[in-house]
Each structure stands twice: as C-alpha cells, then as structure tokens.
Design a protein around this motif. Structure first.
Motif, PDB file in Angstrom:
ATOM      1  N   LEU A   1      10.198  -8.290   2.407  1.00  0.00           N
ATOM      2  CA  LEU A   1      10.314  -8.635   0.989  1.00  0.00           C
ATOM      3  C   LEU A   1       9.276  -7.936   0.113  1.00  0.00           C
ATOM      4  O   LEU A   1       9.363  -7.995  -1.110  1.00  0.00           O
ATOM      5  CB  LEU A   1      10.213 -10.157   0.808  1.00  0.00           C
ATOM      6  N   LEU A   2       8.292  -7.305   0.743  1.00  0.00           N
ATOM      7  CA  LEU A   2       7.368  -6.464  -0.016  1.00  0.00           C
ATOM      8  C   LEU A   2       8.082  -5.189  -0.460  1.00  0.00           C
ATOM      9  O   LEU A   2       9.009  -4.717   0.216  1.00  0.00           O
ATOM     10  CB  LEU A   2       6.155  -6.095   0.846  1.00  0.00           C
ATOM     11  N   ASP A   3       7.668  -4.628  -1.588  1.00  0.00           N
ATOM     12  CA  ASP A   3       8.238  -3.357  -2.017  1.00  0.00           C
ATOM     13  C   ASP A   3       7.893  -2.279  -0.989  1.00  0.00           C
ATOM     14  O   ASP A   3       6.773  -2.269  -0.449  1.00  0.00           O
ATOM     15  CB  ASP A   3       7.670  -2.965  -3.383  1.00  0.00           C
ATOM     16  N   PRO A   4       8.824  -1.373  -0.680  1.00  0.00           N
ATOM     17  CA  PRO A   4       8.541  -0.327   0.312  1.00  0.00           C
ATOM     18  C   PRO A   4       7.293   0.500   0.012  1.00  0.00           C
ATOM     19  O   PRO A   4       6.705   1.093   0.921  1.00  0.00           O
ATOM     20  CB  PRO A   4       9.801   0.546   0.263  1.00  0.00           C
ATOM     21  N   SER A   5       6.881   0.534  -1.252  1.00  0.00           N
ATOM     22  CA  SER A   5       5.683   1.310  -1.586  1.00  0.00           C
ATOM     23  C   SER A   5       4.390   0.602  -1.185  1.00  0.00           C
ATOM     24  O   SER A   5       3.318   1.232  -1.193  1.00  0.00           O
ATOM     25  CB  SER A   5       5.655   1.600  -3.096  1.00  0.00           C
ATOM     26  N   GLU A   6       4.465  -0.672  -0.815  1.00  0.00           N
ATOM     27  CA  GLU A   6       3.273  -1.413  -0.379  1.00  0.00           C
ATOM     28  C   GLU A   6       3.055  -1.155   1.118  1.00  0.00           C
ATOM     29  O   GLU A   6       3.087  -2.058   1.952  1.00  0.00           O
ATOM     30  CB  GLU A   6       3.445  -2.910  -0.660  1.00  0.00           C
ATOM     31  N   ARG A   7       2.815   0.100   1.438  1.00  0.00           N
ATOM     32  CA  ARG A   7       2.805   0.535   2.838  1.00  0.00           C
ATOM     33  C   ARG A   7       1.745  -0.175   3.689  1.00  0.00           C
ATOM     34  O   ARG A   7       2.010  -0.569   4.827  1.00  0.00           O
ATOM     35  CB  ARG A   7       2.620   2.052   2.899  1.00  0.00           C
ATOM     36  N   LYS A   8       0.550  -0.324   3.136  1.00  0.00           N
ATOM     37  CA  LYS A   8      -0.534  -0.919   3.907  1.00  0.00           C
ATOM     38  C   LYS A   8      -0.243  -2.381   4.230  1.00  0.00           C
ATOM     39  O   LYS A   8      -0.415  -2.818   5.378  1.00  0.00           O
ATOM     40  CB  LYS A   8      -1.852  -0.802   3.121  1.00  0.00           C
ATOM     41  N   LEU A   9       0.225  -3.137   3.240  1.00  0.00           N
ATOM     42  CA  LEU A   9       0.538  -4.546   3.462  1.00  0.00           C
ATOM     43  C   LEU A   9       1.703  -4.705   4.435  1.00  0.00           C
ATOM     44  O   LEU A   9       1.722  -5.628   5.259  1.00  0.00           O
ATOM     45  CB  LEU A   9       0.858  -5.239   2.134  1.00  0.00           C
ATOM     46  N   ILE A  10       2.672  -3.801   4.333  1.00  0.00           N
ATOM     47  CA  ILE A  10       3.811  -3.854   5.262  1.00  0.00           C
ATOM     48  C   ILE A  10       3.335  -3.606   6.692  1.00  0.00           C
ATOM     49  O   ILE A  10       3.777  -4.278   7.631  1.00  0.00           O
ATOM     50  CB  ILE A  10       4.894  -2.838   4.847  1.00  0.00           C
ATOM     51  N   ASP A  11       2.419  -2.654   6.868  1.00  0.00           N
ATOM     52  CA  ASP A  11       1.853  -2.392   8.200  1.00  0.00           C
ATOM     53  C   ASP A  11       1.143  -3.636   8.750  1.00  0.00           C
ATOM     54  O   ASP A  11       1.276  -3.973   9.927  1.00  0.00           O
ATOM     55  CB  ASP A  11       0.864  -1.223   8.154  1.00  0.00           C
ATOM     56  N   ILE A  12       0.383  -4.299   7.885  1.00  0.00           N
ATOM     57  CA  ILE A  12      -0.333  -5.509   8.318  1.00  0.00           C
ATOM     58  C   ILE A  12       0.672  -6.583   8.733  1.00  0.00           C
ATOM     59  O   ILE A  12       0.521  -7.225   9.779  1.00  0.00           O
ATOM     60  CB  ILE A  12      -1.255  -6.026   7.194  1.00  0.00           C
ATOM     61  N   ALA A  13       1.713  -6.774   7.924  1.00  0.00           N
ATOM     62  CA  ALA A  13       2.734  -7.782   8.242  1.00  0.00           C
ATOM     63  C   ALA A  13       3.440  -7.441   9.556  1.00  0.00           C
ATOM     64  O   ALA A  13       3.702  -8.316  10.387  1.00  0.00           O
ATOM     65  CB  ALA A  13       3.744  -7.885   7.104  1.00  0.00           C
ATOM     66  N   ARG A  14       3.726  -6.162   9.764  1.00  0.00           N
ATOM     67  CA  ARG A  14       4.397  -5.730  10.999  1.00  0.00           C
ATOM     68  C   ARG A  14       3.500  -5.999  12.214  1.00  0.00           C
ATOM     69  O   ARG A  14       3.973  -6.444  13.261  1.00  0.00           O
ATOM     70  CB  ARG A  14       4.751  -4.248  10.913  1.00  0.00           C
ATOM     71  N   ASN A  15       2.214  -5.764  12.062  1.00  0.00           N
ATOM     72  CA  ASN A  15       1.282  -6.042  13.171  1.00  0.00           C
ATOM     73  C   ASN A  15       1.222  -7.524  13.494  1.00  0.00           C
ATOM     74  O   ASN A  15       1.179  -7.911  14.668  1.00  0.00           O
ATOM     75  CB  ASN A  15      -0.119  -5.514  12.823  1.00  0.00           C
ATOM     76  N   PHE A  16       1.225  -8.349  12.463  1.00  0.00           N
ATOM     77  CA  PHE A  16       1.249  -9.794  12.694  1.00  0.00           C
ATOM     78  C   PHE A  16       2.550 -10.195  13.406  1.00  0.00           C
ATOM     79  O   PHE A  16       2.552 -11.034  14.310  1.00  0.00           O
ATOM     80  CB  PHE A  16       1.126 -10.563  11.378  1.00  0.00           C
ATOM     81  N   SER A  17       3.657  -9.608  12.988  1.00  0.00           N
ATOM     82  CA  SER A  17       4.945  -9.905  13.630  1.00  0.00           C
ATOM     83  C   SER A  17       4.896  -9.582  15.120  1.00  0.00           C
ATOM     84  O   SER A  17       5.314 -10.391  15.957  1.00  0.00           O
ATOM     85  CB  SER A  17       6.051  -9.095  12.952  1.00  0.00           C
ATOM     86  N   ASN A  18       4.364  -8.411  15.457  1.00  0.00           N
ATOM     87  CA  ASN A  18       4.263  -8.010  16.862  1.00  0.00           C
ATOM     88  C   ASN A  18       3.330  -8.944  17.636  1.00  0.00           C
ATOM     89  O   ASN A  18       3.634  -9.350  18.765  1.00  0.00           O
ATOM     90  CB  ASN A  18       3.763  -6.568  16.973  1.00  0.00           C
ATOM     91  N   ASP A  19       2.183  -9.283  17.031  1.00  0.00           N
ATOM     92  CA  ASP A  19       1.224 -10.177  17.695  1.00  0.00           C
ATOM     93  C   ASP A  19       1.851 -11.529  17.997  1.00  0.00           C
ATOM     94  O   ASP A  19       1.688 -12.070  19.102  1.00  0.00           O
ATOM     95  CB  ASP A  19      -0.016 -10.381  16.811  1.00  0.00           C
ATOM     96  N   PHE A  20       2.573 -12.081  17.026  1.00  0.00           N
ATOM     97  CA  PHE A  20       3.152 -13.404  17.226  1.00  0.00           C
ATOM     98  C   PHE A  20       4.360 -13.375  18.149  1.00  0.00           C
ATOM     99  O   PHE A  20       4.632 -14.350  18.864  1.00  0.00           O
ATOM    100  CB  PHE A  20       3.453 -14.074  15.880  1.00  0.00           C
ATOM    101  N   ASP A  21       5.090 -12.267  18.165  1.00  0.00           N
ATOM    102  CA  ASP A  21       6.150 -12.139  19.176  1.00  0.00           C
ATOM    103  C   ASP A  21       5.547 -12.217  20.581  1.00  0.00           C
ATOM    104  O   ASP A  21       6.105 -12.873  21.476  1.00  0.00           O
ATOM    105  CB  ASP A  21       6.894 -10.807  19.004  1.00  0.00           C
ATOM    106  N   GLU A  22       4.417 -11.548  20.787  1.00  0.00           N
ATOM    107  CA  GLU A  22       3.736 -11.601  22.091  1.00  0.00           C
ATOM    108  C   GLU A  22       3.274 -13.019  22.414  1.00  0.00           C
ATOM    109  O   GLU A  22       3.391 -13.491  23.555  1.00  0.00           O
ATOM    110  CB  GLU A  22       2.532 -10.647  22.099  1.00  0.00           C
TER     111      GLU A  22
END
Length: 264
Positions: free
Chosen positions: A155-176
C-alpha cells in the motif's frame, strides 16, 4: 477473571471489527451498494457493542456478561460469514476493480473467527492450558504480523523504495517465525518445556517490538503527510494497536511462566 477477560476481549476486538467494516466499505466499488450497506450495518453494530462494553465494570454480574458474550459472539459470527462471502466474490472475479486484497479479507476473517472462538471458550470455561495457549496464540499472531508487513509494503507508493524494503524484510522475518512456531507446535507435547517456551517468547518479543516501532513511525509519518501511500491513517493506527496487543499477550505469558506479576 471471567468478567475482566470477557470485557477486555470485547472492548479490543469490537473496535477492530468496527474498523474492518470501514476498511471493507472503502474498498468496494461505487456500484456495490448492497455490500456497502452490509458493511455499514456491521460498523454500527460493533460500534454499539463497543459502547455497551464500556457500560459494564469488572464487578459486573458474570451471568450478565455470559449473555453479553453470547450476543457478541453471534455478531462476530455474522461478520465472519460476511467477510468469507466477500472473499468468495473476489476470488471468483465478481468484484473486478474493487480494492480489497484477497489476503486482507482472509486476514480480517481469521481475526473475526479468533474473536468468536475466544468468546465461546470464555463462556464454556474451556480456555486452553498455558503451554497450548502460548504456542497457539503465537502461531496466530505471528501470521497476523507477517500479513501486516505485506499489506504495508503493497500500500506504500512504489517510489517509497526504502520503506518498502523494510516492510518486505519484516514480512520475510515473520514468515520464518511462523514456520518456527508451527514446528514447535508439531513437536507437542514434548516441545512444551519451560526453557523452550521462554526462549520462544523472548525471540518473538524482540521481533514484534521492532515491527511495532516501525508501524508507529509509519503511522506518524502518514498522519503528518510525510510519506506517499494509499494507507488510511486509521489503518496505520489499527495495525499498530494489534502489535501492541500481541506484545501484551507475550508479557502475560512470560509472567505466568516465570511466576512474575503481570503489570499489563
């Protein structure tokens, strides 16, 4: 404790259900008038339940609370079925152009099912033993947190690259963490030892606290219009409150395990 726990669950989750109704409504198309009306009805229903819950005190008659639990459980079952109906419509391509992700609708239906089951368990006096509850609650909430990270990233704008990366890392961590929790669950009852459960809670607390802090930062930035997204400010606060809830549950479990007084 029956009265205290019942009112605590209803006060927290009735507000969550009310907000789910709003988020669903905002995601429907203009022509989905019947679905919009149903969402509005659930919004007002849970608003009334939330208000009524605050009219009781912790000294309320348990019989009254048992009846209230049954009333709320019926409402929670109703919104659960509504959410599953919406999911069916989305997955069969009967709501093209609507803005509710299938995973989001599944996510909020899991929460409604959790709420209704919790009220049934309270009324029947069948809350799970501590060791079972620790693992089961963590499996549930870890997946909720993983979903939240995914939603934020999408839901973040695609231009918010850094925040999207952080969210993706959290997603991966919590999947684990979800996989790890399910492994512990499959090893029951042998895995239900004090040291293993204590370490399990400690590890999860660190990750949830980190995600909670990220959600708080994102919420504040959204409210101040400092980042680009299509995240409703109430949704940002909503996911923050659920992380806070999970942390409180972890603290409660740890207090029971260690014999310390729970201050929550």
């Amino acid at each position: 404790m029956f009265v205290v726990r019942s009112l605590d669950e209803i006060r927290f989750w009735s507000r969550i259900m009310k907000e789910h109704s709003l988020f669903l409504r905002l995601g429907f198309r203009a022509e989905d008038t019947q679905l919009i009306e149903e969402a509005n009805q659930f919004y007002y229903l849970f608003e009334q339940i939330e208000q009524k819950s605050h009219s009781f005190t912790n000294q309320a008659d348990p019989g009254q609370i048992r009846l209230f639990n049954s009333e709320v459980q019926q409402a929670a079952t109703g919104i659960f079925l509504f959410k599953r109906k919406v999911l069916q419509l989305i997955l069969t391509c009967r709501l093209p152009g609507a803005n509710n992700f299938p995973l989001l609708v599944d996510h909020i239906s899991r929460e409604a099912n959790y709420f209704r089951k919790r009220l049934i368990e309270l009324n029947e006096g069948k809350l799970k033993p501590l060791a079972d509850a620790i693992i089961k609650e963590n499996v549930f909430f870890l997946r909720i947190m993983a979903d939240h990270a995914k939603f934020i990233g999408h839901l973040l704008d695609p231009s918010e690259r850094k925040l999207i990366d952080i969210a993706r890392n959290f997603s991966n961590d919590f999947d684990e963490l979800v996989f790890q929790a399910r492994d512990l669950e499959s090893m029951k009852p042998q895995s239900q030892t004090g040291p293993l459960l204590d370490q399990f809670l400690d590890q999860n607390r660190v990750s949830v606290a980190s995600l909670r802090d990220f959600k708080k930062t994102a919420r504040d930035l959204i409210e101040e219009c400092k980042i680009k997204s299509i995240i409703h400010p109430l949704l940002a606060d909503h996911v923050f409150r659920e992380a806070e809830r999970f942390l409180a549950i972890i603290d409660m479990f740890e207090a029971h395990l260690t014999g310390k007084k729970y201050s929550g």
